[in-house]
Design a protein around this motif. Structure first.
Motif, PDB file in Angstrom:
ATOM      1  N   THR A 103       0.602  -1.302   0.346  1.00 10.52           N
ATOM      2  CA  THR A 103       0.053   0.003  -0.031  1.00 10.52           C
ATOM      3  C   THR A 103       0.757   1.047   0.200  1.00 10.52           C
ATOM      4  O   THR A 103       2.070   1.409   0.496  1.00 10.52           O
ATOM      5  CB  THR A 103      -0.947   0.221   1.618  1.00 10.52           C
ATOM      6  OG1 THR A 103      -0.333   0.167   2.449  1.00 10.52           O
ATOM      7  CG2 THR A 103      -2.032  -0.963   0.651  1.00 10.52           C
ATOM      8  N   ALA A 104       0.423   2.280   0.098  1.00  6.02           N
ATOM      9  CA  ALA A 104       1.227   3.586  -0.730  1.00  6.02           C
ATOM     10  C   ALA A 104       0.207   4.706  -0.549  1.00  6.02           C
ATOM     11  O   ALA A 104      -1.180   4.475  -0.895  1.00  6.02           O
ATOM     12  CB  ALA A 104       1.750   3.697  -1.990  1.00  6.02           C
ATOM     13  N   THR A 105       0.283   6.011   0.212  1.00  9.92           N
ATOM     14  CA  THR A 105      -0.874   7.114   0.541  1.00  9.92           C
ATOM     15  C   THR A 105      -0.411   7.774  -0.599  1.00  9.92           C
ATOM     16  O   THR A 105      -1.714   8.621  -0.905  1.00  9.92           O
ATOM     17  CB  THR A 105      -0.529   7.713   1.546  1.00  9.92           C
ATOM     18  OG1 THR A 105       0.650   8.433   1.696  1.00  9.92           O
ATOM     19  CG2 THR A 105      -0.903   6.631   2.892  1.00  9.92           C
ATOM     20  N   SER A 106       0.796   7.734  -1.565  1.00 12.49           N
ATOM     21  CA  SER A 106       0.929   8.716  -2.470  1.00 12.49           C
ATOM     22  C   SER A 106       2.216   8.787  -3.838  1.00 12.49           C
ATOM     23  O   SER A 106       2.677   7.536  -3.389  1.00 12.49           O
ATOM     24  CB  SER A 106       0.765  10.401  -2.375  1.00 12.49           C
ATOM     25  OG  SER A 106       2.568  10.036  -1.886  1.00 12.49           O
ATOM     26  N   PRO A 107       2.036   8.882  -4.677  1.00 11.55           N
ATOM     27  CA  PRO A 107       3.078   8.047  -5.912  1.00 11.55           C
ATOM     28  C   PRO A 107       4.290   8.386  -4.647  1.00 11.55           C
ATOM     29  O   PRO A 107       5.674   7.453  -5.325  1.00 11.55           O
ATOM     30  CB  PRO A 107       2.844   9.634  -6.690  1.00 11.55           C
ATOM     31  CG  PRO A 107       0.975  10.072  -6.529  1.00 11.55           C
ATOM     32  CD  PRO A 107       0.903  10.068  -5.231  1.00 11.55           C
TER      33      PRO A 107
END
Length: 338
Positions: A103-107
Motif C-alpha cells: 500500500t501507499a498513500t501517494s505516488p
C-alpha cells in the motif's frame, strides 16, 4: 539504538547511485574496478550489512512482482483494479510467479516503497497502475534500472516509444467510439456524452471516441451542448445528467465514460433513455445497460508477456481493444433514489 546504515548512505558516501551500490553487491563484474573499490570502501567505513533477504536472494530470482493495492475510491468503477489484480495473480501463479501487494498513500510514498522493496531484493519487477500526467514513478524506476510495466500508457511524457518503458493499455477511444456508433446505428442522432473533467489522459481519450463517432456521422456541429463532465461518482453523474437533459430537451441517448456515470444517468432519467457505460461492472449487468468491457484477462496476459519477454511480439507496448457488451435496449425504470 543507532540507526543502521542503508544503501542510500553507502551511495552518498561513495558518490554513486543506489543502483551502482546494488550492482556492486549483486553483480560486481559489471562495475568498473575503481568504482567498485570506492563503493567497497564506503561499505567498510559505514559498516553496512545487506538485509538478510538480499543476501539470500543475491544469486537467485525472487519470482515476485510488486504492485500497489490502490484504495477503494468508488464501489463501482473502483472494482476494475481489483478485477485486474485477480486476473494478474491467477495468470502469474500459472507460470510460477508470485504477486506481492503493498500500500501507499501517494505516488511519492509509492516510490519510497519501491526503494524499500528494491533494497530488500523482495521483488524482481513492478507493475504500475493508474498512470497520470507527470507521473514521477516511471522516471524513478527507469533511473534505478528496475524492470516494470505500467497498466496505462505514459501520459504527457516522451517515452511512448522508449524501450525502457513497457506499457499495456486499453483503447478507451475505440471502446467509446463503438459504444457511440451502436447508438447511432439505432437511429439516434442526439447522443450525449458524460465524461470526466478535462486533464485526465484516460478520460480525454474516451471523450475523443465519442467525438470521433459523432464527427464521422456528420453530427459534430453541436458537441459542446451535448457534453457534460462530472467526477466519477453516481451523485455527480445525476447532477450532470440533469444539466444535460435540461439543456438538450430532445436528448435521445447517453454514452458515459464509466459505469458510475452511466448509473447516475440511468437513475436521473428514470430509465427513460438508453445508456451505455464503460467497464462492464456487475452494476451494468444488474441494471441492464450496455457497457464496454476492458478485457482485463487480456491486459494481465499482456503485462506478464512484457515482464517475462515470452510473447512473439517484440514491441514493448500493447494496446488492448475493448469489447462492447450489448444488453437490453432500454434499462428498467428505477425509482428515484434521492
Amino acid at each position: 539504538m543507532p540507526k543502521l546504515p542503508t544503501v542510500h548512505d553507502v551511495a552518498r558516501v561513495a558518490g554513486v547511485s543506489r543502483q551502482t551500490v546494488s550492482n556492486v553487491l549483486n553483480s560486481p563484474d559489471i562495475v568498473r574496478p575503481d568504482t567498485r573499490e570506492r563503493v567497497q570502501r564506503a561499505i567498510e567505513t559505514l559498516g553496512y550489512r545487506p538485509h538478510a533477504s538480499a543476501r539470500r536472494l543475491r544469486t537467485q530470482k525472487s519470482s515476485t512482482i510488486g504492485i500497489r493495492l490502490d484504495p477503494m475510491v468508488d464501489g463501482i468503477s473502483g472494482s476494475i483494479l481489483d478485477r485486474f489484480l485477480h486476473a494478474l495473480t491467477e495468470q502469474a501463479d500459472a507460470v510460477g510467479l508470485r504477486i506481492l501487494l503493498f500500500t501507499a498513500t501517494s505516488p511519492e510514498d509509492e516510490i519510497r516503497q519501491f526503494g524499500r522493496l528494491v533494497d530488500g531484493s523482495d521483488v524482481d519487477a513492478f507493475v504500475l497502475t493508474s498512470t497520470f500526467y507527470g507521473d514521477p514513478r516511471t522516471e524513478w524506476l527507469i533511473d534505478h534500472g528496475q524492470t516494470f510495466v505500467t497498466f496505462g500508457r505514459p501520459w504527457g511524457i516522451d517515452d511512448m516509444n522508449d524501450l525502457r518503458h513497457s506499457w499495456v493499455d486499453v483503447d478507451g477511444r475505440a471502446g467509446v467510439r463503438a459504444a457511440t456508433e451502436s447508438m447511432l446505428a439505432r437511429g439516434f442522432t442526439r447522443v450525449g456524452f458524460l465524461g470526466w473533467p478535462s486533464g485526465s489522459g484516460t478520460g480525454d481519450e474516451r471523450a475523443g471516441g465519442w467525438q470521433d463517432a459523432m464527427t464521422a456521422a456528420g453530427l459534430d456541429h453541436d458537441l459542446d451542448r451535448l457534453r457534460e463532465n462530472a467526477v466519477d461518482t453516481v451523485a455527480a453523474a445525476r447532477e450532470a445528467s440533469s444539466r444535460l437533459a435540461g439543456r438538450v430537451g430532445d436528448l435521445e441517448a447517453v454514452v458515459a465514460a464509466s459505469d458510475s456515470l452511466a448509473l447516475g444517468a440511468v437513475v436521473q432519467t428514470q430509465g427513460g433513455l438508453p445508456v451505455v457505460g464503460f467497464d462492464n461492472t456487475p452494476v451494468s449487468t444488474a441494471m441492464g445497460f450496455s457497457s464496454v468491457d476492458q478485457r482485463l484477462d487480456d491486459v494481465a496476459h499482456a503485462v506478464l508477456e512484457l515482464l517475462t519477454d515470452s510473447g512473439a511480439d517484440t514491441s514493448r507496448h500493447r494496446l488492448v481493444t475493448p469489447e462492447l457488451v450489448v444488453r437490453s435496449s432500454h434499462p428498467p425504470v428505477v425509482p428515484d433514489a434521492s
